[in-house]
Design an enzyme around this catalytic site. Structure first.
Site, PDB file in Angstrom:
ATOM      1  N   ASP A   1       0.891  -1.221   0.060  1.00  0.00           N
ATOM      2  CA  ASP A   1      -0.018   0.031   0.023  1.00  0.00           C
ATOM      3  C   ASP A   1       0.818   1.271  -0.010  1.00  0.00           C
ATOM      4  O   ASP A   1       1.978   1.302   0.674  1.00  0.00           O
ATOM      5  CB  ASP A   1      -0.996   0.117   1.170  1.00  0.00           C
ATOM      6  CG  ASP A   1      -1.961   0.895   1.151  1.00  0.00           C
ATOM      7  OD1 ASP A   1      -1.640   2.245   0.961  1.00  0.00           O
ATOM      8  OD2 ASP A   1      -3.289   0.647   1.487  1.00  0.00           O
ATOM      9  N   ILE A   2       0.435   2.140  -0.781  1.00  0.00           N
ATOM     10  CA  ILE A   2       1.510   3.501  -0.965  1.00  0.00           C
ATOM     11  C   ILE A   2       1.057   4.266   0.186  1.00  0.00           C
ATOM     12  O   ILE A   2       1.603   5.489   0.022  1.00  0.00           O
ATOM     13  CB  ILE A   2       1.395   3.992  -2.329  1.00  0.00           C
ATOM     14  CG1 ILE A   2       0.134   4.434  -2.910  1.00  0.00           C
ATOM     15  CG2 ILE A   2       2.175   3.091  -3.364  1.00  0.00           C
ATOM     16  CD1 ILE A   2       0.268   5.262  -4.020  1.00  0.00           C
ATOM     17  N   HIS A  56     -16.322   3.000   4.359  1.00  0.00           N
ATOM     18  CA  HIS A  56     -14.782   3.310   4.231  1.00  0.00           C
ATOM     19  C   HIS A  56     -14.193   2.951   3.003  1.00  0.00           C
ATOM     20  O   HIS A  56     -12.947   2.902   2.729  1.00  0.00           O
ATOM     21  CB  HIS A  56     -14.169   3.195   5.437  1.00  0.00           C
ATOM     22  CG  HIS A  56     -14.854   3.762   6.925  1.00  0.00           C
ATOM     23  ND1 HIS A  56     -14.825   5.041   6.939  1.00  0.00           N
ATOM     24  CD2 HIS A  56     -15.311   3.123   7.623  1.00  0.00           C
ATOM     25  CE1 HIS A  56     -15.454   5.318   8.125  1.00  0.00           C
ATOM     26  NE2 HIS A  56     -15.953   4.093   8.426  1.00  0.00           N
ATOM     27  N   GLN A  57     -14.972   2.512   2.180  1.00  0.00           N
ATOM     28  CA  GLN A  57     -14.244   1.988   0.754  1.00  0.00           C
ATOM     29  C   GLN A  57     -13.913   3.114   0.116  1.00  0.00           C
ATOM     30  O   GLN A  57     -14.559   3.922  -0.275  1.00  0.00           O
ATOM     31  CB  GLN A  57     -15.113   0.989   0.072  1.00  0.00           C
ATOM     32  CG  GLN A  57     -14.451   0.584  -1.248  1.00  0.00           C
ATOM     33  CD  GLN A  57     -15.311  -0.292  -2.041  1.00  0.00           C
ATOM     34  OE1 GLN A  57     -16.560  -0.484  -1.859  1.00  0.00           O
ATOM     35  NE2 GLN A  57     -14.603  -1.154  -3.091  1.00  0.00           N
ATOM     36  N   HIS A 110     -10.914  -4.967  -2.440  1.00  0.00           N
ATOM     37  CA  HIS A 110      -9.490  -5.203  -2.070  1.00  0.00           C
ATOM     38  C   HIS A 110      -9.301  -5.624  -0.543  1.00  0.00           C
ATOM     39  O   HIS A 110     -10.343  -5.218   0.200  1.00  0.00           O
ATOM     40  CB  HIS A 110      -8.570  -3.924  -2.491  1.00  0.00           C
ATOM     41  CG  HIS A 110      -9.125  -2.635  -1.847  1.00  0.00           C
ATOM     42  ND1 HIS A 110     -10.292  -1.886  -2.488  1.00  0.00           N
ATOM     43  CD2 HIS A 110      -8.802  -1.751  -0.765  1.00  0.00           C
ATOM     44  CE1 HIS A 110     -10.502  -0.785  -1.830  1.00  0.00           C
ATOM     45  NE2 HIS A 110      -9.788  -0.558  -0.685  1.00  0.00           N
ATOM     46  N   PHE A 111      -8.442  -6.175  -0.459  1.00  0.00           N
ATOM     47  CA  PHE A 111      -8.137  -6.624   1.086  1.00  0.00           C
ATOM     48  C   PHE A 111      -6.969  -6.059   1.559  1.00  0.00           C
ATOM     49  O   PHE A 111      -5.866  -6.027   0.966  1.00  0.00           O
ATOM     50  CB  PHE A 111      -8.009  -8.315   1.110  1.00  0.00           C
ATOM     51  CG  PHE A 111      -9.293  -8.939   0.657  1.00  0.00           C
ATOM     52  CD1 PHE A 111     -10.226  -9.378   1.466  1.00  0.00           C
ATOM     53  CD2 PHE A 111      -9.603  -8.927  -0.786  1.00  0.00           C
ATOM     54  CE1 PHE A 111     -11.234 -10.041   1.348  1.00  0.00           C
ATOM     55  CE2 PHE A 111     -10.842  -9.655  -0.928  1.00  0.00           C
ATOM     56  CZ  PHE A 111     -11.773 -10.090   0.002  1.00  0.00           C
ATOM     57  N   HIS A 112      -7.073  -5.432   2.680  1.00  0.00           N
ATOM     58  CA  HIS A 112      -5.821  -4.873   3.326  1.00  0.00           C
ATOM     59  C   HIS A 112      -5.139  -5.889   4.260  1.00  0.00           C
ATOM     60  O   HIS A 112      -5.986  -6.420   5.134  1.00  0.00           O
ATOM     61  CB  HIS A 112      -6.239  -3.884   4.167  1.00  0.00           C
ATOM     62  CG  HIS A 112      -6.727  -2.580   3.168  1.00  0.00           C
ATOM     63  ND1 HIS A 112      -5.815  -1.579   3.209  1.00  0.00           N
ATOM     64  CD2 HIS A 112      -7.883  -2.378   2.736  1.00  0.00           C
ATOM     65  CE1 HIS A 112      -6.470  -0.488   2.312  1.00  0.00           C
ATOM     66  NE2 HIS A 112      -7.900  -0.914   2.245  1.00  0.00           N
TER      67      HIS A 112
END
Length: 139
Positions: A33-34, A91-92, A98-100
């Site tokens: 993740d950036i 909060h998307q 996507h999965f964090h």
């Protein structure tokens, strides 16, 4: 909802935007993740464009948990969160499933990693039973 053509994750999948690639299979891409909230924060995304999890075909889900598991084992962190949001109220921020993977470093408290509130609603057993009956009847 972003279109396939303007989706930042689709552009990453196509190689139009560079990433710190960790894992790639036929159906998923995992990368750093950036905008991390902890050291080692990364994303696992299906290559199939779907805005929300319920939009993702089941045949596109098979590599997601194995990729997350590999990352969790390789990271060396004992504690971590796996987070997946659906819709702006949830909060998307990017309209592509996507999965964090978010490490929670030992001793970091709320200074690193995911900070979550858990506002229990205090539902009665009757309310829980009603919700159960409604959901079970639709499965």
């Amino acid at each position: 909802m972003s279109s396939l053509a303007s989706c930042i994750f689709c552009k990453i999948i196509k190689g139009e935007i560079p990433c710190f690639k960790l894992i790639e299979t036929e159906t998923v891409l995992a990368f750093m993740d950036i905008g991390p909230i902890a050291k080692g924060h990364c994303l696992v995304i299906p290559k199939y464009h779907a805005a929300k999890l319920a939009d993702l075909p089941e045949d596109q889900m098979g590599d997601i948990l194995p990729a997350l598991t590999k990352i969790a084992k390789a990271s060396g962190y004992e504690d971590y969160n796996i987070l997946q949001n659906n819709g702006r109220p949830a909060h998307q921020e990017v309209d592509h499933v996507h999965f964090h993977y978010i490490p929670k470093p030992a001793g970091a408290g709320d200074k690193a990693g995911l900070v979550v509130g858990w506002p229990i609603q205090g539902l009665s057993k009757e309310d829980i039973q009603k919700a159960y009956d409604e959901l079970k009847g639709k499965l």
